[in-house]
Design a protein around this motif. Structure first.
Motif, PDB file in Angstrom:
ATOM      1  N   LYS A   1      -1.051  12.491  -5.453  1.00 29.12           N
ATOM      2  CA  LYS A   1      -1.458  11.082  -5.590  1.00 29.12           C
ATOM      3  C   LYS A   1      -0.343  10.122  -5.203  1.00 29.12           C
ATOM      4  O   LYS A   1      -0.591   9.054  -4.655  1.00 29.12           O
TER       5      LYS A   1
ATOM      6  N   TYR B   1       0.844  -1.209   0.000  1.00 32.08           N
ATOM      7  CA  TYR B   1       0.000   0.000   0.000  1.00 32.08           C
ATOM      8  C   TYR B   1       0.877   1.256   0.000  1.00 32.08           C
ATOM      9  O   TYR B   1       0.886   2.036   0.957  1.00 32.08           O
TER      10      TYR B   1
ATOM     11  N   HIS C   1       0.853   3.998  -1.951  1.00 33.55           N
ATOM     12  CA  HIS C   1       0.192   5.299  -2.082  1.00 33.55           C
ATOM     13  C   HIS C   1      -1.188   5.220  -1.446  1.00 33.55           C
ATOM     14  O   HIS C   1      -2.054   4.500  -1.958  1.00 33.55           O
ATOM     15  N   PRO C   2      -1.403   5.921  -0.325  1.00 34.42           N
ATOM     16  CA  PRO C   2      -2.698   5.805   0.366  1.00 34.42           C
ATOM     17  C   PRO C   2      -3.849   6.226  -0.537  1.00 34.42           C
ATOM     18  O   PRO C   2      -3.748   7.220  -1.245  1.00 34.42           O
ATOM     19  N   LYS C   3      -4.899   5.411  -0.492  1.00 34.60           N
ATOM     20  CA  LYS C   3      -6.048   5.694  -1.371  1.00 34.60           C
ATOM     21  C   LYS C   3      -7.164   6.417  -0.621  1.00 34.60           C
ATOM     22  O   LYS C   3      -8.041   6.983  -1.224  1.00 34.60           O
ATOM     23  N   VAL C   4      -7.124   6.339   0.715  1.00 34.63           N
ATOM     24  CA  VAL C   4      -8.201   6.964   1.490  1.00 34.63           C
ATOM     25  C   VAL C   4      -7.657   8.191   2.229  1.00 34.63           C
ATOM     26  O   VAL C   4      -6.463   8.256   2.541  1.00 34.63           O
TER      27      VAL C   4
ATOM     28  N   ASP D   1       0.853  12.247   2.280  1.00 30.34           N
ATOM     29  CA  ASP D   1      -0.251  13.195   2.056  1.00 30.34           C
ATOM     30  C   ASP D   1       0.182  14.665   2.184  1.00 30.34           C
ATOM     31  O   ASP D   1      -0.569  15.499   2.708  1.00 30.34           O
TER      32      ASP D   1
ATOM     33  N   LYS E   1      -4.932   0.307   4.478  1.00 34.77           N
ATOM     34  CA  LYS E   1      -4.381   0.207   3.115  1.00 34.77           C
ATOM     35  C   LYS E   1      -3.375   1.329   2.868  1.00 34.77           C
ATOM     36  O   LYS E   1      -3.435   2.063   1.873  1.00 34.77           O
ATOM     37  N   ASP E   2      -2.448   1.450   3.804  1.00 35.05           N
ATOM     38  CA  ASP E   2      -1.475   2.558   3.762  1.00 35.05           C
ATOM     39  C   ASP E   2      -0.200   2.103   4.496  1.00 35.05           C
ATOM     40  O   ASP E   2      -0.209   1.923   5.718  1.00 35.05           O
TER      41      ASP E   2
END
Ligand code: SF4
Ligand code: SF4
Ligand code: SF4
Length: 277
Positions: free
Chosen positions: A239, A134, A136-139, A244, A197-198
């Motif tokens: 992204k 994981y 690149h964090p998606k959330v 972040d 997921k990070d």
């Protein structure tokens, strides 16, 4: 002149680490510090050179070279507890050695020069977490940063209690707290990475060391800057950022500005070459 500018970062890093290595060697009359900081500074500078030469995984190579040295050689073989408990322990003993020097250089004063470089290139916890899928964090980031103050307080209370209750055989306890502490960090780190997921969820919410790292990083000399004339606001840098950070704003108050681990993923991704150190 252009060549010198291109290699400014590795030259700067080796210069800083050699200055530290020689100063500590001569002031503490202990040649270990010369070899220790020369090795770490050398690894980081070589890693930056490899990055400039566009070698894939340059940062990961440095992470493994420095992280394994600190975890296996300093921690497990030489019995130096370099975790936060070790810092409190040597601080309470009034000894300016090993963990206290490590914290002063990498985590308390060093970030004024190289920000969270420790987190990008040397931390043995992140060395393992960065292998997870994981990247690149998606959330969006959660408001869970308060957890770091709880873990920070627990580490301080733990060592305070050892001294307060005059517990014996402290060196042995420190060794085992290093072993158990690391096992816990890895277990929790992998657990929260999977849950959120990070890969870097542990760094963002749980790691107690960020209590030291973040304030000095705010003033860091080394930081990613944007050339606003070139930026087309495509959002690609955000992204790919594992932490972040809003790198499109040059202000020190930019979103998550004290989280940048100098991984340079944003610089590589920018289609307009608008980002630089
Ligand atoms: S935040 Fe903590 S766990 Fe993450 S890289 Fe930095 S020191 Fe290591
Ligand atoms: S992607 Fe850029 S802003 Fe994000 S942590 Fe890496 S260097 Fe810093
Ligand atoms: S990737 Fe480059 S052009 Fe796109 S928003 Fe980021 S700095 Fe601007």
């Amino acid at each position: 002149m252009k060549t010198l500018k291109k290699y400014a970062a590795p030259i700067f890093m080796i210069g800083v680490f050699e200055a530290i290595a020689i100063t500590l060697w001569l002031t503490l009359n202990n040649v270990f510090y010369f070899f220790n900081f020369t090795y770490i500074g050398g690894c980081i500078s070589i890693g930056l050179l490899l990055y400039i030469k566009k070698v894939k995984y340059a940062r990961r190579i440095v992470q493994l070279a420095v992280g394994l040295y600190m975890l296996v050689y300093l921690g497990l073989i030489s019995n130096e507890n370099m975790q936060i408990e070790g810092f409190w322990y040597y601080l309470f003993l009034g000894i300016f050695e090993a963990a206290t020097i490590h914290y002063a250089v990498a985590k308390i004063f060093g970030p004024l020069l190289f920000g969270r470089g420790w987190c990008g290139y040397a931390c043995w916890t992140a060395m393992v977490l960065d292998f997870l899928p994981y990247k690149h964090p998606k959330v969006p980031r959660r408001k869970l940063g308060f957890i770091r103050y709880i873990t920070f307080s627990i580490s301080l209370l733990f060592v305070t209690a050892l001294f307060f209750f005059h517990v014996g055989n402290l060196e042995r306890i420190m060794f085992w707290s290093f072993v158990i502490g690391n096992a816990l960090y890895y277990a929790v780190g992998i657990g929260v990475a999977v849950a959120f997921k990070d890969n870097r969820a542990f760094c963002k919410y749980v790691c107690p060391i960020t209590v030291f790292l973040k304030p000095a990083s705010y003033y860091s000399l080394m930081r990613v800057k944007v050339d606003t004339d070139k930026c087309v606001s495509c959002g690609k840098c955000k992204k790919v950022c594992p932490m972040d950070v809003d790198v499109t704003n040059n202000s020190r108050k930019r979103i998550n500005g004290t989280e940048c681990i100098l991984c340079f993923e944003c610089i590589d991704e920018c289609p307009k070459k608008a980002l630089h150190l």
